[in-house]
Design a protein around this motif. Structure first.
Motif, short mmCIF file in Angstrom:
data_model
loop_
_atom_site.label_atom_id
_atom_site.label_comp_id
_atom_site.label_asym_id
_atom_site.label_seq_id
_atom_site.Cartn_x
_atom_site.Cartn_y
_atom_site.Cartn_z
N SER A 32 -65.41 -15.80 -5.83
CA SER A 32 -65.19 -15.88 -4.38
C SER A 32 -64.51 -14.62 -3.86
O SER A 32 -64.83 -14.13 -2.77
N ALA A 33 -63.55 -14.07 -4.64
CA ALA A 33 -62.90 -12.82 -4.24
C ALA A 33 -63.90 -11.67 -4.26
O ALA A 33 -63.88 -10.79 -3.38
N ALA A 34 -64.79 -11.66 -5.24
CA ALA A 34 -65.82 -10.62 -5.32
C ALA A 34 -66.77 -10.71 -4.13
O ALA A 34 -67.15 -9.69 -3.54
N TYR A 186 -64.89 -20.98 -8.17
CA TYR A 186 -66.22 -20.39 -7.96
C TYR A 186 -66.35 -19.92 -6.51
O TYR A 186 -66.63 -18.76 -6.24
N ASP A 187 -66.14 -20.84 -5.60
CA ASP A 187 -66.20 -20.52 -4.17
C ASP A 187 -65.85 -21.78 -3.41
O ASP A 187 -65.57 -22.83 -4.01
N MET A 188 -65.88 -21.68 -2.09
CA MET A 188 -65.64 -22.84 -1.23
C MET A 188 -66.97 -23.35 -0.69
O MET A 188 -67.85 -22.56 -0.34
N LEU A 199 -65.06 -25.27 -5.24
CA LEU A 199 -65.97 -25.44 -6.36
C LEU A 199 -65.42 -24.67 -7.56
O LEU A 199 -64.88 -23.58 -7.40
N PHE A 200 -65.57 -25.24 -8.76
CA PHE A 200 -65.02 -24.62 -9.96
C PHE A 200 -66.08 -24.53 -11.05
O PHE A 200 -67.08 -25.27 -11.03
N VAL A 212 -71.38 -15.33 -14.05
CA VAL A 212 -71.19 -16.37 -13.04
C VAL A 212 -72.43 -17.25 -12.99
O VAL A 212 -73.54 -16.76 -12.77
N PRO A 213 -72.28 -18.55 -13.21
CA PRO A 213 -73.45 -19.44 -13.18
C PRO A 213 -74.00 -19.61 -11.78
O PRO A 213 -73.31 -19.37 -10.78
#
Length: 222
Positions: A32-34, A186-188, A199-200, A212-213
């Motif tokens: 998510s930061a990327a 992972y992200d929101m 999400l994880f 990253v899947p």
């Protein structure tokens, strides 16, 4: 269409959500930061960025730092009440609300982000296409252009960037190793604006590479 972006900086903080009081960073940059960093360089409603791999190109080193933070927030309800009653405070007094918190940061970070984008047909203009976006984002990265300063987790930790033609070698301490990073953000999920959920996925650093899947792979869980 894909990009390869090298980013580096003095400090980084990718906060683990389970740490409620003191901030503790993940060992490496989160997807998510990327994504947020890439969107700082080029964002368009007609495309969606997807992170494929994050290469760790510098030894993983932590350091402690005490940071000033504001402990309060202005809620929408408080603002609405103040507007209705024509009285109340619509500001924060930092001298009263400030507090110091310790943070476990990463220092001297360097990554290569491999990402690609997908078109969002319902939001793209008739003349938008993948080739057009690829040319724009490649040109912007090579020229060092960005919409706003990219950063590593917090705005006070700026990130420098450039197009990556050749991925730097993996640090010696990470070669031949598999490091379990635990459950990683992972992200929101913004599919329901009224109920945004994190999400994880189970992160693993293999030879310095975080793969990253895909969102629908089954490895990503809410």
């Amino acid at each position: 269409m894909s990009i390869s972006l090298e980013v580096w900086g003095e400090y980084a903080l990718f906060s683990r959500p389970e740490m409620k009081v003191e901030r503790v960073s993940y060992d490496v940059m989160t997807p998510s930061a990327a994504r947020g960093l890439v969107e700082a360089l080029f964002w368009h409603p007609g495309l969606r960025w997807i992170i494929d791999r994050i290469h760790v190109c510098a030894p993983i080193r932590f350091t402690n730092l005490r940071r000033n933070e504001v402990k309060s927030t202005i809620s929408a309800r408080a603002a609405h009440t103040a507007m209705e009653r024509n009285r109340g405070e619509l500001y924060l007094c930092t001298s009263e609300d400030i507090q110091q918190r310790a943070a476990l940061l990463l220092r001297d970070v360097r990554y290569v982000i491999e990402a690609h984008f997908e078109l969002v047909p319902e939001r793209a203009a008739p003349g938008d296409n993948a080739g057009k976006f690829q040319d724009i984002v490649t040109r912007r990265i090579r020229r060092g252009q960005c919409y706003h300063q990219p950063y590593f987790g917090c705005r006070e930790f700026p990130a420098r960037f450039r197009w990556c033609d050749e991925i730097p070698p993996c640090p010696e301490e990470l070669k031949g190793q598999t490091r379990d990073l635990g459950w990683m953000l992972y992200d929101m999920d913004y599919s329901d604006p009224e109920d945004v959920k994190p999400l994880f996925f189970r992160g693993k650093l293999e030879d310095g590479v975080l793969r990253v899947p895909a969102r629908d792979s089954g490895e990503v869980r809410g």
